[in-house]
Design a protein around this motif. Structure first.
Motif, mmCIF file in Angstrom:
data_model
loop_
_atom_site.group_PDB
_atom_site.id
_atom_site.type_symbol
_atom_site.label_atom_id
_atom_site.label_comp_id
_atom_site.label_asym_id
_atom_site.label_seq_id
_atom_site.Cartn_x
_atom_site.Cartn_y
_atom_site.Cartn_z
ATOM 1 N N ARG A 1 -0.759 -2.328 0.396
ATOM 2 C CA ARG A 1 -1.267 -2.034 1.890
ATOM 3 C C ARG A 1 -2.761 -2.226 1.778
ATOM 4 N NH1 ARG A 1 2.470 2.539 4.488
ATOM 5 N NH2 ARG A 1 4.639 1.941 3.724
ATOM 6 N N ASP A 2 -3.326 -1.789 0.732
ATOM 7 C CA ASP A 2 -4.739 -1.772 0.595
ATOM 8 C C ASP A 2 -5.459 -3.194 0.304
ATOM 9 O OD1 ASP A 2 -7.604 -1.559 -0.382
ATOM 10 O OD2 ASP A 2 -6.972 0.349 -1.634
ATOM 11 N N GLY A 3 -6.177 -3.663 1.475
ATOM 12 C CA GLY A 3 -6.585 -4.977 1.521
ATOM 13 C C GLY A 3 -7.613 -5.140 0.619
ATOM 14 N N SER A 4 -8.564 -4.074 0.149
ATOM 15 C CA SER A 4 -9.459 -4.349 -0.988
ATOM 16 C C SER A 4 -8.737 -4.842 -2.358
ATOM 17 C CB SER A 4 -10.241 -3.099 -1.091
ATOM 18 O OG SER A 4 -9.620 -1.942 -1.616
ATOM 19 N N ALA B 1 0.620 -6.690 4.864
ATOM 20 C CA ALA B 1 1.161 -5.140 4.663
ATOM 21 C C ALA B 1 -0.468 -4.271 5.233
ATOM 22 C CB ALA B 1 1.395 -4.711 3.551
ATOM 23 N N HIS B 2 -1.433 -4.837 4.639
ATOM 24 C CA HIS B 2 -2.698 -4.318 5.016
ATOM 25 C C HIS B 2 -2.816 -4.366 6.479
ATOM 26 C CE1 HIS B 2 -7.007 -3.816 5.477
ATOM 27 N NE2 HIS B 2 -7.196 -4.968 6.062
ATOM 28 N N TYR B 3 -2.715 -5.269 7.241
ATOM 29 C CA TYR B 3 -2.884 -5.786 8.469
ATOM 30 C C TYR B 3 -1.948 -4.610 9.253
ATOM 31 C CZ TYR B 3 -1.616 -7.674 13.308
ATOM 32 O OH TYR B 3 -1.722 -7.892 14.546
ATOM 33 N N LEU B 4 -0.502 -4.725 8.896
ATOM 34 C CA LEU B 4 0.314 -3.771 9.615
ATOM 35 C C LEU B 4 0.097 -2.326 9.445
ATOM 36 C CD1 LEU B 4 3.809 -5.557 8.716
ATOM 37 C CD2 LEU B 4 2.573 -5.621 10.907
ATOM 38 N N HIS C 1 -7.298 -9.158 -5.916
ATOM 39 C CA HIS C 1 -6.205 -9.990 -6.605
ATOM 40 C C HIS C 1 -6.578 -11.393 -6.297
ATOM 41 C CE1 HIS C 1 -2.290 -12.066 -7.011
ATOM 42 N NE2 HIS C 1 -2.421 -12.086 -5.799
ATOM 43 N N MET C 2 -6.683 -11.897 -5.119
ATOM 44 C CA MET C 2 -7.093 -13.157 -4.715
ATOM 45 C C MET C 2 -8.160 -13.729 -5.620
ATOM 46 S SD MET C 2 -6.424 -13.621 -0.588
ATOM 47 C CE MET C 2 -7.555 -12.439 0.003
#
Length: 243
Positions: A66-69, A42-45, A74-75
């Motif tokens: 959607r927020d990649g950070s 979703a971050h990418y899209l 989370h990871m």
């Protein structure tokens, strides 16, 4: 935290139409491992021009972070099992600080671009380099080398010609013990599948293990020849690093 800390975080950076989903299914068979399917999708899209032509994009954007950070946080904070396997697409790595990669093992998965583009174009007819990740993978290798972050490269054909041998090498590189259960799984989906599985995972859902390598003999689309010519020299450089 380095790659040899108590929790092993394995970041897979794959191109599309590869064996990434089968590899995720393989790791999901381990009792000590939790897998996650493309958490950065979703971050990418939300930050690319790909949303209009990606199947199920609206559902992905509605159901995922959607927020990649926040996804990276989370990871890095997930701790449910001793081994955590995050299946990611390399081209999802846009508008992100890559420094988190030093906190796990990075696994780059590549495939002969002729076979990959032939398969990919059946779902996305007119891909561009930003859709398929080859240039990004080469950029990623340069970054990982410069930072002295741990990484390995898998090449799909070499892997499928010797799945157990390649898995044993991969497990050794990741500092985990090979588990024979990684070689087989039950047909059908797994709970960790992303919401896009119905568009992309049909062949994996029919499988019960890594499928034997078969050379593709279909005609190659003429409109993709320029992109193929752009990908091939990058792919050859990636091959030089493969296990």
């Amino acid at each position: 935290m380095k790659a040899n800390s108590a929790i092993k975080r394995l970041f897979l950076w794959s191109g599309p139409r590869n064996i990434s989903t089968a590899l995720m299914y393989s790791f999901s068979q381990r009792a000590d491992t939790a897998v996650e399917d493309e958490p950065l999708y979703a971050h990418y899209l939300s930050r690319s021009l790909a949303s209009p032509y990606h199947p199920g994009a609206s559902t992905i954007l509605e159901n995922m972070e959607r927020d990649g950070s926040k996804v990276v946080h989370h990871m890095l904070s997930k701790r449910e099992k001793p081994v955590l396997f995050f299946k990611n697409m390399t081209h999802h790595l846009i508008d992100l600080d890559w420094s988190f990669m030093g906190k796990g093992m990075n696994i780059l998965l590549t495939r002969d671009p002729k076979a990959m583009l032939l398969s990919f174009s059946k779902i996305i007819e007119k891909p561009v380099m930003e859709d398929i990740g080859y240039a990004m993978q080469w950029k990623l290798i340069q970054y990982l080398k410069d930072k002295d972050f741990p990484f390995v490269v898998l090449e799909a054909k070499k892997f499928l010609l010797d799945p157990e041998g390649q898995l044993r090498k991969l497990c050794s590189a990741c500092g985990i013990v090979f588990d024979t259960r990684m070689m087989r799984w039950e047909a059908g989906p797994i709970p960790e599948d992303g919401v896009w599985a119905k568009y992309w995972y049909a062949s994996v859902h029919r499988s019960t293990g890594f499928q034997p390598y078969v050379e593709k003999n279909e005609p190659f689309p003429a409109h993709l020849l320029p992109l193929l010519a752009e990908c091939e020299p990058i792919y050859r450089k990636l091959q030089e690093y493969s296990l």
